[in-house]
Design a protein around this motif. Structure first.
Motif, PDB file in Angstrom:
ATOM      1  N   GLY A 172      20.065  90.305  36.653  1.00 16.48           N
ATOM      2  CA  GLY A 172      19.786  91.007  37.756  1.00 16.48           C
ATOM      3  C   GLY A 172      20.531  91.414  38.826  1.00 16.48           C
ATOM      4  N   THR A 173      20.223  91.936  40.005  1.00 16.47           N
ATOM      5  CA  THR A 173      20.877  92.342  41.009  1.00 16.47           C
ATOM      6  C   THR A 173      20.838  91.699  42.246  1.00 16.47           C
ATOM      7  N   PHE A 174      21.729  91.161  42.948  1.00 14.92           N
ATOM      8  CA  PHE A 174      21.656  90.666  44.237  1.00 14.92           C
ATOM      9  C   PHE A 174      22.057  91.828  45.300  1.00 14.92           C
ATOM     10  N   THR A 175      21.243  91.508  46.536  1.00 15.83           N
ATOM     11  CA  THR A 175      21.697  92.741  47.427  1.00 15.83           C
ATOM     12  C   THR A 175      21.774  91.701  48.776  1.00 15.83           C
ATOM     13  N   PHE A 176      23.153  91.649  49.067  1.00 16.45           N
ATOM     14  CA  PHE A 176      23.521  90.886  50.021  1.00 16.45           C
ATOM     15  C   PHE A 176      23.691  91.814  51.502  1.00 16.45           C
ATOM     16  N   THR A 177      23.128  91.498  52.538  1.00 11.21           N
ATOM     17  CA  THR A 177      23.274  91.956  53.881  1.00 11.21           C
ATOM     18  C   THR A 177      24.326  91.268  54.567  1.00 11.21           C
ATOM     19  N   ASN A 178      25.549  91.773  54.303  1.00 10.78           N
ATOM     20  CA  ASN A 178      26.854  91.128  54.958  1.00 10.78           C
ATOM     21  C   ASN A 178      27.008  91.976  56.087  1.00 10.78           C
TER      22      ASN A 178
END
Length: 236
Positions: A172-178
């Motif tokens: 899957g794919t992580f989406t990090f709000t950095n």
């Protein structure tokens, strides 16, 4: 022409299970871009690896819990992703939520994302992050992914054993709000035997032992993380 085709094939394999990039969702106009893993220190890579490990562990436990009362052929489209607390150590992720579709088959439990998994990861940032299972695991050249095998054991063997073990295949794919923007990272097990999930029925603890997974970011930069026989991530 042959060289061009070979280049395209290699590039496709390195991309992993895909899905990186694009908008972050939730109505935001900020465009997500792949995280440059090549610029991370070994310690920071291990932090991302721990978040990957813990997310996969919670997904596995949630799916197994939802599937235990299903008959072969039945599907639960409302499987809640929750932290059961059955871990050797505390998780690196908090406030976990999301919904899975779990279908029980004769030899495996098939999983897909109904509602993206959201969580906080204090090791990475102070914001809400997402993870979504993808349909295809291109990197392994497998026709399918996102399933947990059901061991071929009889009732007596299960009663005599202190541990329950499953092979887990997730992608899957992580989406990090950095702080420096919204960043995506693909993550997937990349060994044909999958991640080895072990649950001790006496202590009610679980982990992935002697397992390996891969994270892929910007320009196909990548790194692998591996665990020892106690389920601890080795130095990267």
């Amino acid at each position: 022409m042959k060289k061009l085709c070979l280049f395209v094939l290699i590039s496709t394999i390195l991309v992993g299970c895909g899905g990186g990039g694009g908008d972050s969702g939730g109505g935001s106009n900020t465009k997500a871009t792949p995280l440059d893993l090549g610029n991370l220190t070994s310690d920071v890579k291990k932090q991302y690896a721990q978040v990957n490990y813990d997310t996969f562990l919670v997904i596995t436990e949630s799916a197994l819990n939802c599937a235990k009362d299903l008959k072969v052929g039945e599907t639960d489209n409302t499987c809640a992703v929750i932290d059961s607390g059955n871990h050797n150590e505390g998780l690196s992720i908090e406030d976990i939520s999301g919904t899975l579709s779990v279908q029980k088959q004769s030899d495996k439990i098939q999983i897909s994302t109904v509602k993206d998994i959201q969580f906080h990861a204090p090791l990475i940032n102070q914001n809400t992050n997402n993870f979504k299972l993808n349909q295809n695991n291109i990197a392994n050249k497998k026709e399918e992914t996102n399933f947990i095998t059901i061991p071929e054991t009889n009732t007596q063997e299960m009663a005599d054993s202190e541990t329950e073990s499953n092979s887990v295949f997730l992608c899957g794919t992580f989406t990090f709000t950095n702080d420096d923007g919204i960043k995506t990272v693909d993550a997937f097990e990349h060994e044909y035997r999958g991640l080895i999930y072990s649950h001790n029925t006496n202590t009610d603890e679980s982990h992935f032992f002697e397992s390996s997974s891969r994270m892929v970011g910007k320009n196909n930069t990548m790194f692998d993380w591996n665990t020892d026989d106690n389920g601890v991530i080795k130095p990267i």
